[in-house]
Scaffold this motif. Structure first.
Motif, PDB file in Angstrom:
ATOM      1  N   GLY A  14       0.825  -1.218   0.000  1.00  0.00           N
ATOM      2  CA  GLY A  14       0.000   0.000   0.000  1.00  0.00           C
ATOM      3  C   GLY A  14       0.848   1.253   0.000  1.00  0.00           C
ATOM      4  N   ALA A  15       1.912   1.231  -0.816  1.00  0.00           N
ATOM      5  CA  ALA A  15       2.872   2.348  -0.792  1.00  0.00           C
ATOM      6  C   ALA A  15       2.596   3.387  -1.879  1.00  0.00           C
ATOM      7  N   SER A  16       1.485   3.229  -2.595  1.00  0.00           N
ATOM      8  CA  SER A  16       1.185   4.184  -3.666  1.00  0.00           C
ATOM      9  C   SER A  16       0.636   5.504  -3.116  1.00  0.00           C
ATOM     10  N   ARG A  17       0.058   5.458  -1.919  1.00  0.00           N
ATOM     11  CA  ARG A  17      -0.597   6.652  -1.371  1.00  0.00           C
ATOM     12  C   ARG A  17      -0.405   6.697   0.142  1.00  0.00           C
ATOM     13  N   GLY A  18      -0.813   7.813   0.744  1.00  0.00           N
ATOM     14  CA  GLY A  18      -0.975   7.916   2.185  1.00  0.00           C
ATOM     15  C   GLY A  18       0.245   7.539   3.009  1.00  0.00           C
ATOM     16  N   LEU A  19       0.007   6.770   4.071  1.00  0.00           N
ATOM     17  CA  LEU A  19       1.067   6.430   5.013  1.00  0.00           C
ATOM     18  C   LEU A  19       2.122   5.556   4.351  1.00  0.00           C
ATOM     19  N   GLY A  20       1.671   4.614   3.502  1.00  0.00           N
ATOM     20  CA  GLY A  20       2.630   3.724   2.832  1.00  0.00           C
ATOM     21  C   GLY A  20       3.603   4.500   1.969  1.00  0.00           C
ATOM     22  N   ARG A  21       3.095   5.514   1.322  1.00  0.00           N
ATOM     23  CA  ARG A  21       3.966   6.357   0.509  1.00  0.00           C
ATOM     24  C   ARG A  21       5.041   7.020   1.383  1.00  0.00           C
ATOM     25  N   ARG A  40      -4.236  -0.588  -7.172  1.00  0.00           N
ATOM     26  CA  ARG A  40      -4.775  -0.044  -8.427  1.00  0.00           C
ATOM     27  C   ARG A  40      -4.053   1.198  -8.897  1.00  0.00           C
ATOM     28  N   ALA A  41      -3.411   1.914  -7.987  1.00  0.00           N
ATOM     29  CA  ALA A  41      -2.866   3.242  -8.308  1.00  0.00           C
ATOM     30  C   ALA A  41      -1.455   3.131  -8.901  1.00  0.00           C
ATOM     31  N   SER A  42      -1.388   2.632 -10.153  1.00  0.00           N
ATOM     32  CA  SER A  42      -0.068   2.389 -10.761  1.00  0.00           C
ATOM     33  C   SER A  42       0.694   3.692 -11.014  1.00  0.00           C
ATOM     34  N   GLN A  63       2.777  -5.087  -8.010  1.00  0.00           N
ATOM     35  CA  GLN A  63       1.320  -4.971  -7.894  1.00  0.00           C
ATOM     36  C   GLN A  63       0.709  -6.245  -7.309  1.00  0.00           C
ATOM     37  N   ALA A  64      -0.307  -6.083  -6.492  1.00  0.00           N
ATOM     38  CA  ALA A  64      -1.150  -7.224  -6.078  1.00  0.00           C
ATOM     39  C   ALA A  64      -2.452  -6.710  -5.514  1.00  0.00           C
ATOM     40  N   GLU A  65      -3.525  -7.483  -5.727  1.00  0.00           N
ATOM     41  CA  GLU A  65      -4.769  -7.290  -4.985  1.00  0.00           C
ATOM     42  C   GLU A  65      -4.551  -7.999  -3.636  1.00  0.00           C
ATOM     43  N   GLY A 100      -4.378  -1.283   3.650  1.00  0.00           N
ATOM     44  CA  GLY A 100      -5.570  -1.507   4.456  1.00  0.00           C
ATOM     45  C   GLY A 100      -6.716  -0.627   3.990  1.00  0.00           C
ATOM     46  N   ILE A 101      -7.922  -0.983   4.444  1.00  0.00           N
ATOM     47  CA  ILE A 101      -9.108  -0.187   4.132  1.00  0.00           C
ATOM     48  C   ILE A 101      -9.892   0.047   5.425  1.00  0.00           C
ATOM     49  N   ALA A 102     -10.671   1.126   5.428  1.00  0.00           N
ATOM     50  CA  ALA A 102     -11.427   1.467   6.644  1.00  0.00           C
ATOM     51  C   ALA A 102     -12.810   2.013   6.300  1.00  0.00           C
ATOM     52  N   ASP A 116     -16.674  -8.869   5.080  1.00  0.00           N
ATOM     53  CA  ASP A 116     -15.703  -9.792   4.464  1.00  0.00           C
ATOM     54  C   ASP A 116     -14.571  -9.025   3.793  1.00  0.00           C
ATOM     55  N   ARG A 117     -14.914  -7.924   3.140  1.00  0.00           N
ATOM     56  CA  ARG A 117     -13.897  -7.142   2.420  1.00  0.00           C
ATOM     57  C   ARG A 117     -12.861  -6.564   3.405  1.00  0.00           C
ATOM     58  N   ILE A 118     -13.338  -6.019   4.531  1.00  0.00           N
ATOM     59  CA  ILE A 118     -12.406  -5.428   5.513  1.00  0.00           C
ATOM     60  C   ILE A 118     -11.457  -6.511   6.029  1.00  0.00           C
ATOM     61  N   THR A 165     -10.267  -5.857  13.000  1.00  0.00           N
ATOM     62  CA  THR A 165      -9.165  -6.325  12.136  1.00  0.00           C
ATOM     63  C   THR A 165      -7.826  -5.921  12.733  1.00  0.00           C
ATOM     64  N   LYS A 166      -7.776  -4.750  13.337  1.00  0.00           N
ATOM     65  CA  LYS A 166      -6.491  -4.294  13.885  1.00  0.00           C
ATOM     66  C   LYS A 166      -6.170  -5.044  15.191  1.00  0.00           C
ATOM     67  N   GLY A 167      -7.201  -5.455  15.932  1.00  0.00           N
ATOM     68  CA  GLY A 167      -6.960  -6.335  17.075  1.00  0.00           C
ATOM     69  C   GLY A 167      -6.343  -7.648  16.609  1.00  0.00           C
ATOM     70  N   PRO A 192      -1.063   4.145  14.203  1.00  0.00           N
ATOM     71  CA  PRO A 192      -1.304   5.595  14.090  1.00  0.00           C
ATOM     72  C   PRO A 192      -2.641   5.973  14.712  1.00  0.00           C
ATOM     73  N   GLY A 193      -2.766   7.247  15.071  1.00  0.00           N
ATOM     74  CA  GLY A 193      -4.079   7.834  15.315  1.00  0.00           C
ATOM     75  C   GLY A 193      -4.588   8.357  13.982  1.00  0.00           C
ATOM     76  N   ALA A 194      -5.530   9.291  14.012  1.00  0.00           N
ATOM     77  CA  ALA A 194      -6.099   9.775  12.748  1.00  0.00           C
ATOM     78  C   ALA A 194      -5.130  10.709  12.027  1.00  0.00           C
ATOM     79  N   THR A 197      -5.201  11.210   5.383  1.00  0.00           N
ATOM     80  CA  THR A 197      -4.893  10.513   4.128  1.00  0.00           C
ATOM     81  C   THR A 197      -6.216  10.311   3.386  1.00  0.00           C
ATOM     82  N   ASP A 198      -6.141   9.698   2.206  1.00  0.00           N
ATOM     83  CA  ASP A 198      -7.374   9.440   1.440  1.00  0.00           C
ATOM     84  C   ASP A 198      -8.369   8.612   2.249  1.00  0.00           C
ATOM     85  N   MET A 199      -7.827   7.724   3.121  1.00  0.00           N
ATOM     86  CA  MET A 199      -8.682   6.869   3.944  1.00  0.00           C
ATOM     87  C   MET A 199      -9.670   7.688   4.765  1.00  0.00           C
TER      88      MET A 199
HETATM   89  N1  LIG Z   1      -4.790   7.239   8.010  1.00  0.00           N
HETATM   90  C1  LIG Z   1      -5.037   6.975   9.273  1.00  0.00           C
HETATM   91  O1  LIG Z   1      -5.500   7.834  10.021  1.00  0.00           O
HETATM   92  C2  LIG Z   1      -4.730   5.625   9.843  1.00  0.00           C
HETATM   93  C3  LIG Z   1      -4.894   5.453  11.230  1.00  0.00           C
HETATM   94  C4  LIG Z   1      -4.621   4.210  11.780  1.00  0.00           C
HETATM   95  C5  LIG Z   1      -4.209   3.171  10.971  1.00  0.00           C
HETATM   96  N2  LIG Z   1      -4.074   3.359   9.619  1.00  0.00           N
HETATM   97  C6  LIG Z   1      -3.631   2.207   8.813  1.00  0.00           C
HETATM   98  O2  LIG Z   1      -2.544   2.613   8.009  1.00  0.00           O
HETATM   99  C7  LIG Z   1      -2.561   1.893   6.774  1.00  0.00           C
HETATM  100  C8  LIG Z   1      -2.493   2.874   5.610  1.00  0.00           C
HETATM  101  O3  LIG Z   1      -3.608   3.748   5.662  1.00  0.00           O
HETATM  102  P1  LIG Z   1      -3.720   5.062   4.760  1.00  0.00           P
HETATM  103  O4  LIG Z   1      -4.448   6.069   5.552  1.00  0.00           O
HETATM  104  O5  LIG Z   1      -2.409   5.411   4.188  1.00  0.00           O
HETATM  105  O6  LIG Z   1      -4.697   4.537   3.604  1.00  0.00           O
HETATM  106  P2  LIG Z   1      -4.923   5.102   2.104  1.00  0.00           P
HETATM  107  O7  LIG Z   1      -4.406   6.476   1.978  1.00  0.00           O
HETATM  108  O8  LIG Z   1      -6.350   4.820   1.802  1.00  0.00           O
HETATM  109  O9  LIG Z   1      -3.991   4.136   1.224  1.00  0.00           O
HETATM  110  C9  LIG Z   1      -4.252   2.754   1.231  1.00  0.00           C
HETATM  111  C10 LIG Z   1      -3.163   2.015   0.492  1.00  0.00           C
HETATM  112  O10 LIG Z   1      -3.459   0.608   0.588  1.00  0.00           O
HETATM  113  C11 LIG Z   1      -3.592   0.079  -0.701  1.00  0.00           C
HETATM  114  N3  LIG Z   1      -4.705  -0.877  -0.745  1.00  0.00           N
HETATM  115  C12 LIG Z   1      -5.930  -0.734  -0.173  1.00  0.00           C
HETATM  116  N4  LIG Z   1      -6.690  -1.800  -0.476  1.00  0.00           N
HETATM  117  C13 LIG Z   1      -5.940  -2.620  -1.245  1.00  0.00           C
HETATM  118  C14 LIG Z   1      -6.176  -3.861  -1.878  1.00  0.00           C
HETATM  119  N5  LIG Z   1      -7.339  -4.506  -1.756  1.00  0.00           N
HETATM  120  N6  LIG Z   1      -5.173  -4.414  -2.617  1.00  0.00           N
HETATM  121  C15 LIG Z   1      -4.010  -3.770  -2.735  1.00  0.00           C
HETATM  122  N7  LIG Z   1      -3.720  -2.597  -2.174  1.00  0.00           N
HETATM  123  C16 LIG Z   1      -4.675  -2.025  -1.434  1.00  0.00           C
HETATM  124  C17 LIG Z   1      -3.860   1.237  -1.632  1.00  0.00           C
HETATM  125  O11 LIG Z   1      -3.360   0.877  -2.912  1.00  0.00           O
HETATM  126  P3  LIG Z   1      -3.980   1.426  -4.335  1.00  0.00           P
HETATM  127  O12 LIG Z   1      -4.462   2.809  -4.114  1.00  0.00           O
HETATM  128  O13 LIG Z   1      -2.813   1.312  -5.256  1.00  0.00           O
HETATM  129  O14 LIG Z   1      -5.080   0.481  -4.707  1.00  0.00           O
HETATM  130  C18 LIG Z   1      -3.082   2.367  -0.967  1.00  0.00           C
HETATM  131  O15 LIG Z   1      -1.734   2.343  -1.379  1.00  0.00           O
HETATM  132  C19 LIG Z   1      -3.833   1.040   6.803  1.00  0.00           C
HETATM  133  O16 LIG Z   1      -3.522  -0.272   7.233  1.00  0.00           O
HETATM  134  C20 LIG Z   1      -4.688   1.732   7.842  1.00  0.00           C
HETATM  135  O17 LIG Z   1      -5.616   0.883   8.431  1.00  0.00           O
HETATM  136  C21 LIG Z   1      -4.342   4.561   9.053  1.00  0.00           C
END
Ligand SMILES: NC(=O)c1ccc[n+]([C@@H]2O[C@H](COP(=O)([O-])OP(=O)(O)OC[C@H]3O[C@@H](n4cnc5c(N)ncnc54)[C@H](OP(=O)(O)O)[C@@H]3O)[C@@H](O)[C@H]2O)c1
Length: 257
Positions: A14-21, A40-42, A63-65, A100-102, A116-118, A165-167, A192-194, A197-199
């Motif tokens: 998940g390094a294309s966006r947000g925290l992973g980046r 998806r975010a190539s 890349q991977a789903e 991850g997704i939220a 199921d998706r989460i 899921t995080k537990g 992390p706390g809040a 990011t796009d999440m």
């Molecule tokens: N942001 C927060 O406040 C926060 C707080 C606590 C914990 N976290 C945790 O930190 C992590 C990163 O969060 P974020 O805020 O950076 O999220 P984000 O901005 O929504 O980015 C999510 C990343 O995960 C990838 N991803 C999501 N679903 C995927 C799937 N099914 N297959 C492959 N890649 C997938 C996305 O890839 P593509 O876009 O390329 O598909 C994207 O790179 C997550 O585990 C989240 O639960 C975040």
């Protein structure tokens, strides 16, 4: 000056966006060769690769789903090929399970498909990425699992499936820390706390009331930045954390203490 992760190889999901980046860019600046995973975010992933290269580092995209085990296996075959071409072997040193997704749904609002998706992305994906990685990780390697402040302070937000899921991630952290410590591999949860990011775009970004609600519930009264998570992960991914394992470490500005 030699960089602290020179000679190390990291995979960040998940390094294309947000925290992973932010994590990938920080590990790249520290000298690691970074495999930048995306779903998806190539174009965004390629931009992360270019940013790391412009800063004097090296990276490539994979890349991977993450909710699909066959797709994870195919990603590791691509990773094997790329690493064999570059280094002559498939081994690497650091795994950051960040993808991850939220979905913002309460108990009443959660349907079966959403539940199921989460779990598929946040738990099953992390589990099977680690299954693929563990035999490829060098001794004294590092695994950092992205947890959430919501696995501790469950009253903070009403999104129980996500919190659960995080537990589960925190249990896997302790399980694998216990099992692989004999190889010098450390496994930690970074929570992390809040962060904006796009999440969280739907409720936090540009919303003064939400920003105030989060800031006022933290010891440090502002919204955290993705780079502050990258910096915390860099400690857990680096040599200085060698005696820290099986831990839940929060980087949240002291949220709901
Ligand atoms: N942001 C927060 O406040 C926060 C707080 C606590 C914990 N976290 C945790 O930190 C992590 C990163 O969060 P974020 O805020 O950076 O999220 P984000 O901005 O929504 O980015 C999510 C990343 O995960 C990838 N991803 C999501 N679903 C995927 C799937 N099914 N297959 C492959 N890649 C997938 C996305 O890839 P593509 O876009 O390329 O598909 C994207 O790179 C997550 O585990 C989240 O639960 C975040």
């Amino acid at each position: 000056m030699s960089k602290i992760l020179a000679g190390k190889i990291a995979l960040v999901t998940g390094a294309s966006r947000g925290l992973g980046r932010a994590i990938a860019e920080r590990l790249g600046r520290d000298g690691a060769l970074v495999a930048v995973h995306y779903g998806r975010a190539s174009a965004e992933a390629e931009s992360v690769v270019q940013t790391i290269k412009k800063a004097g580092g090296d990276a490539f995209a994979v890349q991977a789903e993450i909710g699909d085990v066959a797709s994870i296996q195919a990603m590791f075959q691509a990773l094997d090929k790329e690493l064999t071409d570059r280094t002559g072997e498939v081994r690497f040193d650091i795994l950051v399970n960040n993808a991850g997704i939220a979905p913002m749904v309460s108990l009443e609002e959660t349907d079966e498909a959403t539940f199921d998706r989460i779990f598929d992305v946040n738990v099953k994906g992390l589990f099977f990425v680690t299954q693929q990685a563990i035999g490829r990780l060098r001794d004294n390697g590092r695994i950092v699992n992205l947890s959430s402040g919501l696995s501790r302070a469950v009253g903070g937000m009403d999104i129980p499936a996500y919190s659960a899921t995080k537990g589960a991630v925190d249990v896997l952290t302790r399980q694998w820390a216990s099992k692989y410590g004999a190889r010098g591999i450390t496994v930690n949860s970074l929570a992390p706390g809040a962060i904006d990011t796009d999440m969280n775009a739907g409720w936090l970004r540009g919303n003064a009331e939400s920003e105030q609600m989060i800031s006022s519930s933290q010891a440090i009264k502002r919204i955290g930045k993705p780079t502050e998570i990258g910096d915390a992960v860099a400690f857990l991914a680096g040599p200085d954390s060698r005696w820290v394992t099986g831990q839940y470490i929060e980087a949240s500005g002291g949220w709901l203490l």
